[in-house]
Design an enzyme around this catalytic site. Structure first.
Site, short mmCIF file in Angstrom:
data_model
loop_
_atom_site.label_atom_id
_atom_site.label_comp_id
_atom_site.label_asym_id
_atom_site.label_seq_id
_atom_site.Cartn_x
_atom_site.Cartn_y
_atom_site.Cartn_z
N GLY A 176 0.83 -1.20 0.00
CA GLY A 176 0.00 0.00 0.00
C GLY A 176 0.87 1.24 0.00
O GLY A 176 1.98 1.23 0.50
N VAL A 183 3.51 1.14 2.78
CA VAL A 183 3.35 0.05 3.72
C VAL A 183 3.91 -1.21 3.08
O VAL A 183 3.59 -1.54 1.93
CB VAL A 183 1.88 -0.16 4.12
CG1 VAL A 183 1.75 -1.32 5.11
CG2 VAL A 183 1.30 1.12 4.73
N ASP A 309 -10.95 8.42 11.64
CA ASP A 309 -10.97 7.88 10.28
C ASP A 309 -11.42 6.42 10.29
O ASP A 309 -10.75 5.55 9.74
CB ASP A 309 -9.57 8.00 9.66
CG ASP A 309 -9.59 7.79 8.14
OD1 ASP A 309 -10.68 7.96 7.54
OD2 ASP A 309 -8.55 7.46 7.57
#
Length: 317
Positions: A176, A183, A309
């Site tokens: 990611g 990541v 989030d």
């Protein structure tokens, strides 16, 4: 005999020279060699075989803590898959093969405590996370000086070091990315144990914002102990402003992946993970787990923590 991929002769009290016949020029059954390790054989002398990297498939070379000398094999500069090279604490000399500085996947280049000469090239591999060149005769222009000394701060009991992480931060392990973050999925030992590594780096316009977010994330997550909240194992930081957060890795990835059946991404997940079925009992279990994690941060943490989030892509299975 099948082609040899992994040769590890470390810590065997070997002496004398590495015979060139160990890796014959035509390579033969060594044509698939990916790992070459001869570390900590203190009476090992002579040079590394000059054709060591001729097959171009090497990933890891470790020849530290020996009594080797001469020039590093120029062929290593052509090994585009090479991610880790450690020849510290030897008597190597002459120039470092120029190709080593710019290998696309090079993550750790450990050359300290030798007699190398020459200059540090201005253009370095963008994946280079660990560079050790101290105690050589390499001169560097003032603007080129890089401080790539890393400091690890652990929050859990660890069975890996910063070198295990840094040497595996390559593009093939990215799962990611976005903005100034990547990541990585990193295997930390031969048994296949996996961690997730979030890497951030600073850009001038967002430097203060990223630093603030990083410090806040470390402060909060390092104090949390809850079965429904992913564990922060450690943080690794450097004075060159690259920062790493190392988390436990959850193989099933995110809830978003399975809710929306993103098959192209799901197909890359190995093994039994592909058999996950989100029936209603499973969805209820996930919802309860997420609620328990949020309840803990809201009601049991002091001061309370607000996630800000909460979404399916941030819920890991």
């Amino acid at each position: 005999m099948a082609a040899l991929e992994h040769l590890d002769l470390s810590r065997n009290n070997l002496s004398g020279k590495i015979p060139s016949s160990t890796l014959p020029p035509d390579l033969g059954r060594y044509s698939m060699l990916e790992v070459f390790q001869v570390a900590s054989n203190y009476r090992l002398i002579g040079q590394l075989p000059q054709h060591l990297g001729d097959n171009g498939k090497l990933i890891r070379v470790v020849a530290s803590d020996n009594n080797l000398s001469g020039q590093l094999p120029k062929s290593l500069g052509n090994c585009n898959n090479l991610i880790f090279l450690n020849v510290q604490n030897n008597r190597f000399s002459r120039n470092i093969p120029s190709g080593l500085w710019t290998l696309l996947n090079m993550g750790s280049l450990l050359l300290s405590n030798n007699s190398f000469i020459g200059e540090l090239l201005e253009r370095l591999s963008r994946n280079l996370s660990q560079l050790e060149i101290s105690h050589n005769r390499i001169y560097r222009k003032r603007e080129q000086v890089l401080d790539l000394t890393w400091e690890l701060t652990s929050f859990q009991r660890l069975n890996f070091t910063e070198s295990d992480i840094l040497s595996r931060l390559i593009d093939n392990n990215v799962i990611g990315s976005g903005g100034s973050r990547k990541v990585y999925r990193v295997a930390i030992n031969p048994s296949g144990e996996i961690v997730a590594v979030k890497k951030t780096w600073n850009k001038k316009k967002v430097e203060q914002k990223l630093e603030k977010e990083f410090l806040a994330e470390v402060k909060i997550l390092s104090s949390i102990r809850h079965s429904n909240i992913v564990k922060l194992l450690c943080c690794i930081s450097s004075t060159n402003n690259s920062k790493l957060l190392v988390y436990e890795y959850l193989e099933n990835r995110s809830l978003d992946l399975w809710l929306h059946r993103k098959s192209s991404r799901a197909s890359t997940i190995s093994g039994s993970v592909q058999h996950v079925v989100l029936d209603w009992p499973k969805r209820f279990q996930i919802a309860v787990g997420a609620a328990r994690g949020l309840s803990y941060t809201h009601d049991d943490c002091s001061p309370p923590i607000v996630h800000r989030d909460v979404k399916s892509s941030n819920i890991l299975l």
